[in-house]
Design a protein around this motif. Structure first.
Motif, PDB file in Angstrom:
ATOM      1  N   PHE A   1     -51.447 -10.093 -59.364  1.00 43.27           N
ATOM      2  CA  PHE A   1     -51.574  -9.669 -57.979  1.00 43.27           C
ATOM      3  C   PHE A   1     -50.286  -9.022 -57.489  1.00 43.27           C
ATOM      4  CE2 PHE A   1     -51.306 -10.518 -53.366  1.00 43.27           C
ATOM      5  CZ  PHE A   1     -52.446  -9.837 -52.957  1.00 43.27           C
ATOM      6  N   SER A   2     -49.161  -9.568 -57.901  1.00 49.75           N
ATOM      7  CA  SER A   2     -47.867  -9.004 -57.524  1.00 49.75           C
ATOM      8  C   SER A   2     -47.753  -7.552 -57.956  1.00 49.75           C
ATOM      9  CB  SER A   2     -46.736  -9.834 -58.148  1.00 49.75           C
ATOM     10  OG  SER A   2     -45.475  -9.276 -57.851  1.00 49.75           O
ATOM     11  N   ASP A   3     -48.174  -7.275 -59.165  1.00 44.88           N
ATOM     12  CA  ASP A   3     -48.134  -5.893 -59.667  1.00 44.88           C
ATOM     13  C   ASP A   3     -49.070  -4.984 -58.881  1.00 44.88           C
ATOM     14  OD1 ASP A   3     -46.293  -6.608 -61.599  1.00 44.88           O
ATOM     15  OD2 ASP A   3     -47.793  -6.913 -63.163  1.00 44.88           O
ATOM     16  N   SER A   4     -50.233  -5.517 -58.507  1.00 49.96           N
ATOM     17  CA  SER A   4     -51.238  -4.683 -57.836  1.00 49.96           C
ATOM     18  C   SER A   4     -50.817  -4.262 -56.432  1.00 49.96           C
ATOM     19  CB  SER A   4     -52.581  -5.421 -57.776  1.00 49.96           C
ATOM     20  OG  SER A   4     -52.528  -6.516 -56.878  1.00 49.96           O
ATOM     21  N   VAL A   5     -49.903  -5.009 -55.804  1.00 49.67           N
ATOM     22  CA  VAL A   5     -49.460  -4.667 -54.445  1.00 49.67           C
ATOM     23  C   VAL A   5     -47.983  -4.279 -54.420  1.00 49.67           C
ATOM     24  CG1 VAL A   5     -51.212  -6.068 -53.290  1.00 49.67           C
ATOM     25  CG2 VAL A   5     -49.026  -7.109 -53.910  1.00 49.67           C
ATOM     26  N   HIS A   6     -47.416  -4.052 -55.591  1.00 48.58           N
ATOM     27  CA  HIS A   6     -46.024  -3.610 -55.722  1.00 48.58           C
ATOM     28  C   HIS A   6     -45.044  -4.593 -55.079  1.00 48.58           C
ATOM     29  CE1 HIS A   6     -48.194  -0.051 -56.802  1.00 48.58           C
ATOM     30  NE2 HIS A   6     -48.508   0.262 -55.553  1.00 48.58           N
TER      31      HIS A   6
ATOM     32  N   ILE B   1     -41.519 -11.883 -34.144  1.00 51.06           N
ATOM     33  CA  ILE B   1     -42.681 -12.772 -34.148  1.00 51.06           C
ATOM     34  C   ILE B   1     -42.997 -13.076 -35.608  1.00 51.06           C
ATOM     35  CG2 ILE B   1     -45.134 -13.004 -33.633  1.00 51.06           C
ATOM     36  CD1 ILE B   1     -43.404 -13.079 -31.166  1.00 51.06           C
ATOM     37  N   VAL B   2     -43.076 -14.347 -35.936  1.00 51.08           N
ATOM     38  CA  VAL B   2     -43.371 -14.760 -37.315  1.00 51.08           C
ATOM     39  C   VAL B   2     -44.765 -15.374 -37.339  1.00 51.08           C
ATOM     40  CG1 VAL B   2     -42.661 -16.148 -39.288  1.00 51.08           C
ATOM     41  CG2 VAL B   2     -40.926 -15.230 -37.720  1.00 51.08           C
ATOM     42  N   ASN B   3     -45.702 -14.676 -37.962  1.00 49.08           N
ATOM     43  CA  ASN B   3     -47.067 -15.172 -38.102  1.00 49.08           C
ATOM     44  C   ASN B   3     -47.200 -15.860 -39.450  1.00 49.08           C
ATOM     45  OD1 ASN B   3     -48.283 -14.091 -35.621  1.00 49.08           O
ATOM     46  ND2 ASN B   3     -47.862 -12.101 -36.528  1.00 49.08           N
ATOM     47  N   VAL B   4     -47.454 -17.151 -39.412  1.00 53.23           N
ATOM     48  CA  VAL B   4     -47.579 -17.952 -40.633  1.00 53.23           C
ATOM     49  C   VAL B   4     -49.058 -18.233 -40.871  1.00 53.23           C
ATOM     50  CG1 VAL B   4     -46.962 -20.098 -41.792  1.00 53.23           C
ATOM     51  CG2 VAL B   4     -45.340 -19.024 -40.211  1.00 53.23           C
ATOM     52  N   HIS B   5     -49.583 -17.716 -41.978  1.00 50.21           N
ATOM     53  CA  HIS B   5     -50.981 -17.949 -42.328  1.00 50.21           C
ATOM     54  C   HIS B   5     -51.012 -18.855 -43.555  1.00 50.21           C
ATOM     55  CE1 HIS B   5     -50.584 -13.916 -40.510  1.00 50.21           C
ATOM     56  NE2 HIS B   5     -51.671 -14.277 -39.831  1.00 50.21           N
ATOM     57  N   THR B   6     -51.670 -19.997 -43.413  1.00 54.11           N
ATOM     58  CA  THR B   6     -51.712 -20.942 -44.518  1.00 54.11           C
ATOM     59  C   THR B   6     -53.154 -21.274 -44.874  1.00 54.11           C
ATOM     60  OG1 THR B   6     -51.041 -23.148 -45.273  1.00 54.11           O
ATOM     61  CG2 THR B   6     -51.531 -22.903 -42.936  1.00 54.11           C
ATOM     62  N   LEU B   7     -53.373 -21.574 -46.152  1.00 53.31           N
ATOM     63  CA  LEU B   7     -54.680 -21.994 -46.635  1.00 53.31           C
ATOM     64  C   LEU B   7     -54.732 -23.504 -46.838  1.00 53.31           C
ATOM     65  CD1 LEU B   7     -55.347 -19.201 -49.312  1.00 53.31           C
ATOM     66  CD2 LEU B   7     -55.766 -19.155 -46.846  1.00 53.31           C
ATOM     67  N   ASN B   8     -53.617 -24.183 -46.567  1.00 56.05           N
ATOM     68  CA  ASN B   8     -53.558 -25.633 -46.765  1.00 56.05           C
ATOM     69  C   ASN B   8     -54.278 -26.364 -45.635  1.00 56.05           C
ATOM     70  OD1 ASN B   8     -52.042 -25.279 -49.071  1.00 56.05           O
ATOM     71  ND2 ASN B   8     -50.089 -25.520 -48.024  1.00 56.05           N
TER      72      ASN B   8
ATOM     73  N   GLY C   1     -46.015 -19.818 -52.433  1.00 58.83           N
ATOM     74  CA  GLY C   1     -46.848 -20.886 -52.976  1.00 58.83           C
ATOM     75  C   GLY C   1     -48.331 -20.591 -53.010  1.00 58.83           C
ATOM     76  N   TYR C   2     -48.731 -19.337 -53.012  1.00 58.24           N
ATOM     77  CA  TYR C   2     -50.137 -18.951 -53.053  1.00 58.24           C
ATOM     78  C   TYR C   2     -50.498 -18.554 -54.473  1.00 58.24           C
ATOM     79  CZ  TYR C   2     -54.242 -15.922 -52.346  1.00 58.24           C
ATOM     80  OH  TYR C   2     -55.480 -15.321 -52.443  1.00 58.24           O
ATOM     81  N   GLY C   3     -51.537 -19.170 -55.020  1.00 55.13           N
ATOM     82  CA  GLY C   3     -51.924 -18.915 -56.405  1.00 55.13           C
ATOM     83  C   GLY C   3     -52.683 -17.623 -56.626  1.00 55.13           C
ATOM     84  N   CYS C   4     -52.980 -16.897 -55.540  1.00 57.15           N
ATOM     85  CA  CYS C   4     -53.641 -15.580 -55.617  1.00 57.15           C
ATOM     86  C   CYS C   4     -55.031 -15.649 -56.249  1.00 57.15           C
ATOM     87  CB  CYS C   4     -52.770 -14.575 -56.385  1.00 57.15           C
ATOM     88  SG  CYS C   4     -51.134 -14.340 -55.683  1.00 57.15           S
ATOM     89  N   LYS C   5     -55.730 -16.777 -56.074  1.00 57.48           N
ATOM     90  CA  LYS C   5     -57.056 -16.938 -56.667  1.00 57.48           C
ATOM     91  C   LYS C   5     -58.190 -16.762 -55.669  1.00 57.48           C
ATOM     92  CE  LYS C   5     -55.390 -20.137 -60.230  1.00 57.48           C
ATOM     93  NZ  LYS C   5     -55.511 -21.492 -60.807  1.00 57.48           N
ATOM     94  N   ASP C   6     -57.854 -16.570 -54.402  1.00 61.05           N
ATOM     95  CA  ASP C   6     -58.878 -16.380 -53.382  1.00 61.05           C
ATOM     96  C   ASP C   6     -59.181 -14.885 -53.269  1.00 61.05           C
ATOM     97  OD1 ASP C   6     -60.152 -15.941 -50.782  1.00 61.05           O
ATOM     98  OD2 ASP C   6     -59.719 -18.042 -50.396  1.00 61.05           O
ATOM     99  N   VAL C   7     -60.339 -14.501 -53.781  1.00 60.69           N
ATOM    100  CA  VAL C   7     -60.700 -13.085 -53.829  1.00 60.69           C
ATOM    101  C   VAL C   7     -60.740 -12.478 -52.429  1.00 60.69           C
ATOM    102  CG1 VAL C   7     -62.493 -11.440 -54.498  1.00 60.69           C
ATOM    103  CG2 VAL C   7     -62.004 -13.406 -55.961  1.00 60.69           C
ATOM    104  N   GLY C   8     -61.291 -13.215 -51.480  1.00 60.90           N
ATOM    105  CA  GLY C   8     -61.387 -12.696 -50.119  1.00 60.90           C
ATOM    106  C   GLY C   8     -60.034 -12.430 -49.493  1.00 60.90           C
TER     107      GLY C   8
ATOM    108  N   LYS D   1     -66.445 -20.720 -49.522  1.00 60.33           N
ATOM    109  CA  LYS D   1     -65.679 -20.599 -48.285  1.00 60.33           C
ATOM    110  C   LYS D   1     -65.694 -19.176 -47.744  1.00 60.33           C
ATOM    111  CE  LYS D   1     -61.457 -20.332 -51.060  1.00 60.33           C
ATOM    112  NZ  LYS D   1     -60.354 -21.169 -51.552  1.00 60.33           N
ATOM    113  N   ILE D   2     -65.826 -18.185 -48.634  1.00 60.47           N
ATOM    114  CA  ILE D   2     -65.842 -16.793 -48.191  1.00 60.47           C
ATOM    115  C   ILE D   2     -67.036 -16.540 -47.284  1.00 60.47           C
ATOM    116  CG2 ILE D   2     -66.002 -14.394 -48.982  1.00 60.47           C
ATOM    117  CD1 ILE D   2     -64.517 -15.198 -51.492  1.00 60.47           C
ATOM    118  N   GLN D   3     -68.149 -17.234 -47.557  1.00 58.50           N
ATOM    119  CA  GLN D   3     -69.346 -17.068 -46.748  1.00 58.50           C
ATOM    120  C   GLN D   3     -69.137 -17.578 -45.325  1.00 58.50           C
ATOM    121  OE1 GLN D   3     -72.433 -19.078 -48.928  1.00 58.50           O
ATOM    122  NE2 GLN D   3     -72.055 -17.929 -50.806  1.00 58.50           N
ATOM    123  N   ARG D   4     -68.155 -18.433 -45.124  1.00 60.83           N
ATOM    124  CA  ARG D   4     -67.914 -19.015 -43.798  1.00 60.83           C
ATOM    125  C   ARG D   4     -66.839 -18.264 -43.017  1.00 60.83           C
ATOM    126  NH1 ARG D   4     -67.068 -25.215 -43.521  1.00 60.83           N
ATOM    127  NH2 ARG D   4     -67.466 -24.652 -41.346  1.00 60.83           N
ATOM    128  N   TYR D   5     -66.247 -17.248 -43.603  1.00 58.51           N
ATOM    129  CA  TYR D   5     -65.195 -16.511 -42.919  1.00 58.51           C
ATOM    130  C   TYR D   5     -65.686 -15.852 -41.632  1.00 58.51           C
ATOM    131  CZ  TYR D   5     -61.967 -16.952 -46.906  1.00 58.51           C
ATOM    132  OH  TYR D   5     -61.128 -17.438 -47.887  1.00 58.51           O
TER     133      TYR D   5
END
Length: 340
Positions: free
Chosen positions: A318-323, A120-127, A281-288, A250-254
């Motif tokens: 972010f890459s370093d923080s999650v190995h 099962i491939v779950n694709v989560h996108t912010l676009n 392709g995720y810029g890792c700028k969404d804190v939530g 947007k975090i307030q609307r989650y």
């Protein structure tokens, strides 16, 4: 106030003036998500330099604060109008079925096709655009994608005008049904997601269900069929495509219960169950989003891969923080060998 004739035109004009002044105030730099925070937080926007912009737009019925508080929907519509690719497209359902070639995405789609045969491939996108949905009309996926929206049995319809004739077309509504091996979750909404509103027995207007409008339909052309009598219930007022923007707003609307809370509950559960996480392709700028990945995905024991040819400082941090294993390659060149 020449040329400004109604409620919407007044706010559209004010929003354009704000954008122009904001651009100057921020050293000729503009980020559409940061600007959304600017108009919704109401801090900097209350400065005198901005209030001067709307003197001719204010009358005895409203003040500057009221005007500022009522332009977020107008701005969302502006962003939706401008969300286009280099060819000026945001929808791709008018394109022919692609048998075995999709420019720029073949490596990615080939890998997706192969892995979906056994997982099962779950694709989560912010676009917000509909590029990923277009892949469903390719030989790689060939209809093997679901997004939680379902047309079968829907009571929701939209008006479609064609050749001076009006047709009522059944619309997909969100049911949370995912029944394919490739499952798409648009966590920040989409340019075709619109909430349908109804007035309850006490006269309160409440959102009832998210539906997907089709090309050529307006967001205010949605209706719901009546079960017990002939006719349709119309949404009490015209609305617009709904998607999340703003770096913090947007975090307030989650946690909004009608759609986004459900999508993010799925996101968290999928992270818990996932054997592997691939970020593209995720810029890792969404804190939530970053916090959810760290909290719900077991990155200490399970692999994370980040594909970003032009990875910047935020991505590398972010890459370093999650190995994670960071691959600076184009998605056209994705293959199974890099996920080992």
């Amino acid at each position: 106030m020449y040329g400004i004739r109604n409620f919407h035109q007044k706010r559209f004009e004010f929003c354009k003036r704000l954008i122009k002044e904001y651009y100057v105030a921020h050293n000729n730099m503009f980020d559409y998500e940061q600007f959304y925070d600017f108009i919704t937080s109401r801090d900097e926007a209350m400065q005198e330099r901005y209030q001067k912009l709307c003197i001719d737009l204010i009358d005895e019925c409203e003040d500057y604060t009221n005007l500022l508080c009522s332009i977020d929907h107008i701005y969302n519509q502006m962003v939706a109008f401008l969300l286009k690719d280099r060819n000026g497209k945001c929808r791709y359902d008018d394109e022919p079925f692609k048998v075995n070639h999709v420019d720029g995405y073949n490596g990615f789609l080939q890998y997706l096709s192969e892995i979906s045969k056994s997982h099962i491939v779950n694709v989560h996108t912010l676009n917000h655009d509909m590029l990923f949905e277009s892949f469903n009309h390719s030989g790689y996926i060939n209809g093997n994608m679901s997004d939680g929206f379902d047309e079968y049995g829907s009571e929701y319809y939209g008006k479609l005008l064609h050749d001076k004739r009006t047709y009522h077309c059944r619309l997909e509504r969100y049911t949370g049904r995912y029944n394919t091996s490739i499952r798409l979750y648009k966590l920040h909404g989409s340019i075709d997601y619109v909430p349908f509103y109804r007035r309850d027995e006490y006269g309160f207007i409440k959102p009832e269900k998210y539906v997907k409008i089709k090309w050529g339909m307006g967001a205010g052309d949605i209706m719901k069929g009546r079960k017990s009598k002939i006719g349709y219930d119309l949404s009490p007022f015209e609305y617009h495509a709904d998607f999340l923007t703003g770096t913090t707003s947007k975090i307030q609307r989650y946690n909004e219960p009608l759609l986004f809370r459900k999508l993010f509950k799925r996101f968290k559960n999928n992270l818990r169950k996932a054997d592997m996480l691939i970020i593209i392709g995720y810029g890792c700028k969404d804190v939530g989003i970053n916090e959810m990945i760290k909290e719900y995905f077991d990155y200490q024991n399970k692999p994370i891969f980040i594909i970003d040819k032009y990875a910047g400082e935020e991505v590398e941090k972010f890459s370093d923080s999650v190995h994670a294993k960071l691959h600076k390659v184009d998605i056209e060149n994705i293959n199974t060998s890099i996920f080992v």
